[in-house]
Design an enzyme around this catalytic site. Structure first.
Site, PDB file in Angstrom:
ATOM      1  N   SER A   1      57.295-100.395 171.632  1.00 48.87           N
ATOM      2  CA  SER A   1      56.461-101.231 171.052  1.00 48.87           C
ATOM      3  C   SER A   1      56.238-100.972 169.490  1.00 48.87           C
ATOM      4  CB  SER A   1      55.322-101.400 172.009  1.00 48.87           C
ATOM      5  OG  SER A   1      54.264-102.537 171.369  1.00 48.87           O
TER       6      SER A   1
ATOM      7  N   ASP B   1      58.046-105.467 176.269  1.00 54.71           N
ATOM      8  CA  ASP B   1      58.031-104.192 175.950  1.00 54.71           C
ATOM      9  C   ASP B   1      57.893-103.147 176.996  1.00 54.71           C
ATOM     10  OD1 ASP B   1      55.368-104.043 176.764  1.00 54.71           O
ATOM     11  OD2 ASP B   1      54.738-103.470 174.558  1.00 54.71           O
TER      12      ASP B   1
END
Length: 777
Positions: free
Chosen positions: A467, A618
């Site tokens: 992320s 993610d």
């Protein structure tokens, strides 16, 4: 012995030359010599047949890896006047390959000792009274010629000594010796049955198929070349062809202590195996697939080095074998026929010493690490959800291969510089805290080395991020930004991305969470990443994988395949480097911006990312702290013998403690769980000491904690109605669950700077270890 003299014990012979020229991709062939119709006694009593030829090719061998396309076959003709082989019930010609010519042999003739066909072979099983046994000369492709000078067949019957590869050595008195005028001797060994290997999981599945006889020291000294030829395929149900090197259905050349062994010989933890070739199709090629030619005469040197390794690893009594392999779910290796060719020279040269690194301790350590990681993933998997899966972790216990570790050069007087590794957590705008910590560490390294302008990519061999940590890893490791440049970019990107919500209705985290929608449009993020990529590399579509294939600073970005509940439970590794032949490279050809988009596709905040028919989110729920996946990539990329000098893990702040399995009842619960990376950290703490080099302090973890905020609170000014303003009090908990509050970035920096003042010793120790050896370049 005259150059054309043939041994007295020959059953069938020819001293008439035969020349066959290849024209196109179909085989050109000619019957060279043949027997009289076979009598009953011969058909019923023959036990072995072997064709030997004095021959050479005239092929184009600029690229030796493309194979050799001149060969000899033994065929069964239905009668003395027939010119074509008899066919079986399936309409297949009764023809069997005996041997190929020595590749690129333009200087002289080589005596080739073909396959020994015994009573286990289909050839002898198909012989009938009245058949004619013939020798067929073959060539394929334009420019290839098969020039046969003389040849003979040795036949042995039941009242003579048996002649089977499992009961003789290459120096026994029953093996034909080389005449002085013969340059080399080429011996062929053939499989006596087919072999099937199917993989059911990520673990290697393999079988030893067939072997050479035992070798003694004299013939080890004379070993020149080895090559495997197979008729084989991978699984029939695969709909798409695979790229070369991406097939996980393959063959190895292995060393065994004896023909009956089922596993390769090992030395100091290294399996003595070398890759021959992979299957590239679900169809079996009519002419077979020629594996790598491991040859001392290889001008490109790679295969010359590998035959030196094989030769230097052999001991008297060892055998060379063929291993059939498949790995990862769904992969299969169906081997219908195999032929192993071993070439020996008249000259005697002792094997050069090879260096086999001692990886026994590291191998044991990585197996323990794999068990620990698997237990961890089972523990943190949400209730009623599949266990988190990662192909790389399963390979921590994979065998250490000779073709990846052995060198023919003497070991250096010093060890390679220990690895320096960086792991970066996810956490939205809180990623600025990781940058702040890294900046302080690099400042300390600069002080130690008296180098003011150092950059992280110059020191770290690999960076991994999830992320926001993935974005930072891309900027620092792939775009080679300084920490200061990265901080400035972070300010701009977060403002552009989080300044405006995506719609009028979905404007709150809770609403987005309940409705399964998202808060922000991804296009500003995509545009921003493209702009920075273009600025640093000149092309907004620049690829994540670096052209060199072996970048100085390797970058691993974590994402996940989306499940039906929009949480990922299967790891996706997006890499800037080639992880080697041991791991599937299913996610290649990605531009940098797509990797950034996939690793940032956090549920609630952004729409999931679709690419090539797959949906990505993610990796926050399983791999928000990617340190375990970073460790898992080390053996495949650097080898199990490479030590770790500094493993640095940076968090984005410890969120309020939440328990997995309680259910995601609110967006705060979701964010807390998604960004709670301390569990992975505690797992690494348990086993970090056994990672190579065992016993050394090598692991540091820095993560902003609640300690400072127990006494202090931070306020920010917010706008009200009609231009009014007011002060808003924010607790530590407020900060930790705000992943998108771009206005709070300076506040997070301030908190981190204050917290760093209490971490002086740990920062100094880490910086000292990181500075050992200086910059990589």
């Amino acid at each position: 012995m005259a150059p054309t003299e043939i041994p007295e014990h020959a059953w069938l012979k020819s001293e008439k030359e035969c020349l066959v020229k290849g024209v196109d991709d179909s085989a050109a062939s000619q019957i060279w010599f043949k027997s009289k119709p076979l009598e009953r006694n011969f058909c019923y009593r023959v036990t072995q047949l072997q064709l030997c030829t004095d021959s050479q090719d005239q092929g184009w061998v600029d690229k030796r890896a493309s194979g050799n396309w001149t060969w000899f076959e033994l065929v069964i003709l239905p009668g003395e006047n027939a010119t074509q082989p008899r066919v079986n019930k399936e309409g297949k010609e009764l023809a069997w390959r005996s041997h190929n010519n020595k590749l690129g042999d333009l200087a002289g003739f080589t005596r080739h000792f073909g396959v020994v066909f015994d009573r286990r072979s289909q050839l002898l099983a198909n012989l009938e009274v009245g058949d004619v046994l013939a020798v067929r000369v073959c060539a394929r492709f334009s420019g290839w010629e098969n020039k046969a000078k003389s040849g003979y067949i040795v036949a042995r019957v039941l009242n003579e000594d048996l002649f089977t590869p499992h009961f003789w050595t290459l120096t026994s008195d029953v093996v034909p010796t080389l005449a002085p005028h013969i340059v080399d001797g080429s011996y062929s060994f053939v499989s006596t049955s087919s072999c099937v290997v199917k993989a059911v999981n990520n673990e290697l599945q393999s079988k030893i198929w067939f072997t050479t006889p035992a070798l003694d020291q004299d013939y080890i000294n004379r070993l020149e070349a080895v090559q495997l030829i197979t008729k084989s395929r991978y699984q029939l149900d695969r709909t798409l062809e695979v790229k070369k090197g991406d097939s996980f259905s393959w063959f190895d050349i292995v060393i065994l202590k004896k023909p009956t062994d089922t596993v390769p010989k090992t030395e100091t933890g290294v399996s003595l195996v070398w890759l021959s070739h992979s299957n590239g199709s679900k169809f079996i090629d009519e002419y077979g697939h020629q594996g790598q030619l491991f040859d001392e005469e290889d001008k490109e040197q790679l295969r010359a080095r590998e035959i030196i390794q094989i030769k230097g690893s052999l001991e008297p009594g060892d055998v060379i074998g063929v291993r059939v392999c498949a790995q990862f779910p769904g992969w299969e290796n169906y081997a219908e026929f195999g032929q192993l060719v071993v070439r020996l020279s008249h000259s005697d040269s002792k094997p050069k010493p090879v260096h086999v690194p001692d990886v026994a301790k590291a191998d044991h350590a990585y197996r323990e690490v794999q068990d620990a990681i698997n237990r961890f993933y089972r523990e943190v998997s949400p209730n009623d959800e599949p266990v988190y899966r990662s192909a790389t972790v399963s390979l921590l216990s994979a065998e250490a291969r000779a073709d990846q570790l052995i060198t023919d050069d003497p070991p250096p007087p010093y060890e390679k510089r220990p690895l320096r590794l960086l792991s970066l957590d996810g956490g939205g705008v809180r990623g600025v805290s990781s940058l702040r910590i890294l900046k302080r560490i690099m400042e300390k390294v600069a002080e130690i080395e008296n180098k003011p302008d150092i950059q992280p990519w110059q020191y770290f061999d690999m960076m991994a991020g999830t992320s926001t940590g993935g974005l930072i890893a891309l900027m620092l490791g792939r775009l080679h930004m300084t920490v200061e440049e990265c901080e400035a970019a972070y300010n701009e990107i977060t403002k552009r991305v989080f300044e405006h919500k995506s719609g009028y209705i979905i404007r709150h985290e809770g609403t987005a969470f309940i409705s399964g929608s998202y808060l922000y449009e991804a296009k500003p993020l995509e545009d921003a990443i493209r702009e920075y990529v273009a600025k640093k590399l000149g092309d907004p579509e620049a690829q994540l994988t670096e052209t060199s294939g072996d970048p100085e600073c390797k970058v691993l970005v974590m994402a996940a395949l989306a499940s039906k509940v929009e949480d990922g439970n299967t790891a996706v590794h997006l890499r800037s480097y080639d992880v080697g032949p041991s791991v599937p490279s299913e996610y290649t050809g990605w531009p940098i911006w797509k990797a950034a988009r996939a690793t940032s596709a956090a549920p609630v905040f952004f729409k999931s990312f679709e690419n090539n028919g797959k949906v990505f989110v993610d990796g926050g729920l399983g791999w928000n702290n990617p340190v375990l996946e970073l460790i898992a990539d080390i053996p495949a990329v650097f080898g199990k013998d490479r030590t770790i000098g500094c493993l640095l893990s940076l968090g984005t702040g410890i969120p309020p403690e939440m328990q997995f399995g309680t259910g995601l009842s609110s967006v705060k619960d979701f964010v807390s769980i998604a960004t709670n990376s301390e569990r992975a950290h505690l797992q690494v703490m348990k086993f970090s000491s056994i990672l190579p080099r065992s016993g050394d302090e090598k692991y540091w973890r820095f993560n902003l904690s609640k300690q400072l905020s127990d006494k202090d609170w931070v306020g920010k000014t917010v706008k009200g109605w009609f231009g009014s303003t007011k002060d808003e009090k924010l607790t530590y908990e407020d900060i930790m669950v705000k992943m998108d509050d771009w206005e709070g970035i300076e506040m997070i920096r301030t908190l981190t700077d204050e917290w760093l003042k209490r971490e002086t010793k740990g920062l100094t120790d880490c910086a000292q270890r990181l500075s050992m050896g200086g910059e990589k370049n």
